[in-house]
Design a protein around this motif. Structure first.
Motif, PDB file in Angstrom:
ATOM      1  N   LEU A   1       0.827  -1.211   0.000  1.00 24.29           N
ATOM      2  CA  LEU A   1       0.000   0.000   0.000  1.00 24.29           C
ATOM      3  C   LEU A   1       0.855   1.253   0.000  1.00 24.29           C
ATOM      4  N   MET A   2       1.967   1.220   0.703  1.00 26.76           N
ATOM      5  CA  MET A   2       2.859   2.375   0.728  1.00 26.76           C
ATOM      6  C   MET A   2       3.321   2.724  -0.684  1.00 26.76           C
ATOM      7  N   ARG A   3       3.700   1.708  -1.436  1.00 24.84           N
ATOM      8  CA  ARG A   3       4.205   1.970  -2.791  1.00 24.84           C
ATOM      9  C   ARG A   3       3.098   2.304  -3.779  1.00 24.84           C
ATOM     10  N   THR A   4       1.924   1.718  -3.595  1.00 25.25           N
ATOM     11  CA  THR A   4       0.857   1.972  -4.565  1.00 25.25           C
ATOM     12  C   THR A   4       0.106   3.268  -4.291  1.00 25.25           C
ATOM     13  N   LEU A   5      -0.028   3.645  -3.003  1.00 22.72           N
ATOM     14  CA  LEU A   5      -0.838   4.818  -2.660  1.00 22.72           C
ATOM     15  C   LEU A   5      -0.015   6.052  -2.301  1.00 22.72           C
ATOM     16  N   HIS A   6       1.077   5.864  -1.591  1.00 21.33           N
ATOM     17  CA  HIS A   6       1.788   7.012  -1.028  1.00 21.33           C
ATOM     18  C   HIS A   6       3.113   7.329  -1.715  1.00 21.33           C
ATOM     19  N   ARG A   7       3.606   6.411  -2.523  1.00 22.50           N
ATOM     20  CA  ARG A   7       4.862   6.659  -3.237  1.00 22.50           C
ATOM     21  C   ARG A   7       4.669   6.334  -4.717  1.00 22.50           C
ATOM     22  N   PRO A   8       4.003   7.209  -5.433  1.00 20.24           N
ATOM     23  CA  PRO A   8       3.710   6.905  -6.841  1.00 20.24           C
ATOM     24  C   PRO A   8       4.949   6.760  -7.705  1.00 20.24           C
ATOM     25  N   GLU A   9       6.091   7.249  -7.226  1.00 21.86           N
ATOM     26  CA  GLU A   9       7.325   7.125  -8.003  1.00 21.86           C
ATOM     27  C   GLU A   9       8.053   5.815  -7.712  1.00 21.86           C
ATOM     28  N   ALA A  10       7.627   5.086  -6.675  1.00 20.92           N
ATOM     29  CA  ALA A  10       8.329   3.864  -6.272  1.00 20.92           C
ATOM     30  C   ALA A  10       8.051   2.745  -7.274  1.00 20.92           C
ATOM     31  N   PRO A  11       9.038   1.911  -7.562  1.00 19.20           N
ATOM     32  CA  PRO A  11       8.828   0.820  -8.517  1.00 19.20           C
ATOM     33  C   PRO A  11       7.913  -0.250  -7.947  1.00 19.20           C
ATOM     34  N   LEU A  12       7.182  -0.914  -8.839  1.00 16.48           N
ATOM     35  CA  LEU A  12       6.317  -2.035  -8.481  1.00 16.48           C
ATOM     36  C   LEU A  12       6.704  -3.233  -9.351  1.00 16.48           C
ATOM     37  N   PRO A  13       7.896  -3.772  -9.154  1.00 15.25           N
ATOM     38  CA  PRO A  13       8.379  -4.851 -10.031  1.00 15.25           C
ATOM     39  C   PRO A  13       7.576  -6.136  -9.848  1.00 15.25           C
ATOM     40  N   ASP A  14       7.697  -7.018 -10.836  1.00 13.38           N
ATOM     41  CA  ASP A  14       6.931  -8.261 -10.818  1.00 13.38           C
ATOM     42  C   ASP A  14       7.240  -9.129  -9.606  1.00 13.38           C
ATOM     43  N   ASP A  15       8.480  -9.055  -9.107  1.00  6.97           N
ATOM     44  CA  ASP A  15       8.871  -9.926  -7.992  1.00  6.97           C
ATOM     45  C   ASP A  15       8.711  -9.257  -6.629  1.00  6.97           C
ATOM     46  N   LEU A  16       8.024  -8.114  -6.583  1.00  2.00           N
ATOM     47  CA  LEU A  16       7.913  -7.368  -5.324  1.00  2.00           C
ATOM     48  C   LEU A  16       7.279  -8.206  -4.224  1.00  2.00           C
ATOM     49  N   VAL A  17       6.177  -8.876  -4.510  1.00  2.00           N
ATOM     50  CA  VAL A  17       5.459  -9.628  -3.481  1.00  2.00           C
ATOM     51  C   VAL A  17       6.315 -10.776  -2.958  1.00  2.00           C
ATOM     52  N   ASP A  18       6.970 -11.507  -3.861  1.00  2.00           N
ATOM     53  CA  ASP A  18       7.831 -12.614  -3.408  1.00  2.00           C
ATOM     54  C   ASP A  18       8.971 -12.098  -2.538  1.00  2.00           C
ATOM     55  N   ARG A  19       9.576 -10.975  -2.918  1.00  3.08           N
ATOM     56  CA  ARG A  19      10.665 -10.418  -2.111  1.00  3.08           C
ATOM     57  C   ARG A  19      10.165  -9.978  -0.746  1.00  3.08           C
ATOM     58  N   LEU A  20       8.985  -9.385  -0.724  1.00  2.00           N
ATOM     59  CA  LEU A  20       8.407  -8.924   0.534  1.00  2.00           C
ATOM     60  C   LEU A  20       8.143 -10.107   1.467  1.00  2.00           C
ATOM     61  N   ILE A  21       7.485 -11.130   0.958  1.00  2.00           N
ATOM     62  CA  ILE A  21       7.177 -12.295   1.791  1.00  2.00           C
ATOM     63  C   ILE A  21       8.464 -12.947   2.287  1.00  2.00           C
ATOM     64  N   HIS A  22       9.453 -13.062   1.405  1.00  2.00           N
ATOM     65  CA  HIS A  22      10.725 -13.670   1.800  1.00  2.00           C
ATOM     66  C   HIS A  22      11.380 -12.859   2.927  1.00  2.00           C
ATOM     67  N   ALA A  23      11.386 -11.538   2.790  1.00  2.00           N
ATOM     68  CA  ALA A  23      12.023 -10.693   3.806  1.00  2.00           C
ATOM     69  C   ALA A  23      11.320 -10.825   5.146  1.00  2.00           C
TER      70      ALA A  23
END
Length: 269
Positions: free
Chosen positions: A226-248
């Motif tokens: 949500l931070m990247r989609t709503l509050h940081r419109p300049e932030a990248p949303l790469p295809d592997d974002l969700v997998d990296r997030l869950i892994h972290a």
């Protein structure tokens, strides 16, 4: 509400008699995108017919049709398309009246009021129609369902970035408290509840810790997207974002050396 009565002016969206002239704007190019993109592919046949079109043509033979007018998918689609058409043409939400929507859709006001109790309910359905469809999840998996829902949030963010129309509509919606509250209650709250249930299934399956509050874990998973989609419109949303997030999150954010040494003693979160 009967069709012959004038609707009183709405204090939030300004519903009342339509502006003089009632000129119908040209359909913007691109209207009629595939349903995946939010709208039906074409205007239903017979668009412009009033409520009688809800029944369809009477049979050539057989008994008289029963009294009453069944709900028509074509009429509902025409109404939703009409709202989108007016918004795409630049009409602000505050100036959209039921009279104008009905005239643009080619139906009577009673047709709209039979389907939606007020404009807030209608506009929420319009927002559902122009957004990507909610993800289909198993309802039994934990992390796998959570991953699907987070990926949907990411792709929805991409859609909002690329669509001036969606951006403008949601920006306007937030200035109408009743409409925003209805959207929160009927759309956002069920989505968040579904994600929280996936987190709890993951806990039950031993995929996540059982000594951390489930709502806190849900916020930890959803918050960065949500931070990247709503509050940081300049932030990248790469295809592997969700997998990296869950892994972290599953690995933890403490330095590896500290984790190997046992780390500082902490109680349940």
């Amino acid at each position: 509400m009967q069709a012959a009565q004038e609707t009183p002016q709405d204090p939030i969206t300004g519903d009342g008699p339509d502006r003089q002239g009632g000129h119908r704007p040209d359909r913007p190019s691109g209207h009629g995108a595939d349903r995946q993109g939010g709208r039906s592919t074409d205007r239903p046949s017979g668009h412009g017919a009033d409520e009688a079109g809800d029944r369809g043509p009477a049979p050539a033979h057989g008994p008289e049709p029963r009294r009453g007018r069944p709900r028509s998918a074509a009429a509902e689609r025409a109404i939703l398309d009409a709202v989108v058409e007016l918004l795409e043409a630049g009409e602000p939400l505050a100036r959209l009246s039921i009279e104008r929507i009905a005239r643009t859709a080619g139906v009577g006001k009673a047709t709209i009021y039979r389907r939606w109790s007020d404009k807030e309910a209608l506009f929420v359905d319009v927002l559902r129609a122009v957004e990507p469809s909610d993800p289909v999840v198993s309802g039994t998996a934990g992390l796998d369902d959570l991953r699907l829902m987070l990926e949907w949030v990411r792709t929805r963010g991409l859609a909002h970035r690329s669509s001036v129309f969606l951006h403008n509509v949601f920006a306007q919606m937030k200035s109408h408290p009743r409409l925003w509250a209805e959207y929160q209650r009927t759309v956002l709250a069920p989505r968040r509840a579904a994600m929280l249930e996936a987190v709890r299934r993951a806990v039950d399956a031993g995929e996540l810790r059982d000594d951390v509050d489930a709502e806190l874990m849900n916020d930890l998973f959803l918050g960065p997207v949500l931070m990247r989609t709503l509050h940081r419109p300049e932030a990248p949303l790469p295809d592997d974002l969700v997998d990296r997030l869950i892994h972290a999150l599953l690995q933890g954010l403490a330095p590896k050396a500290q984790v190997a040494a046992g780390g500082p003693a902490t109680g349940p979160v």
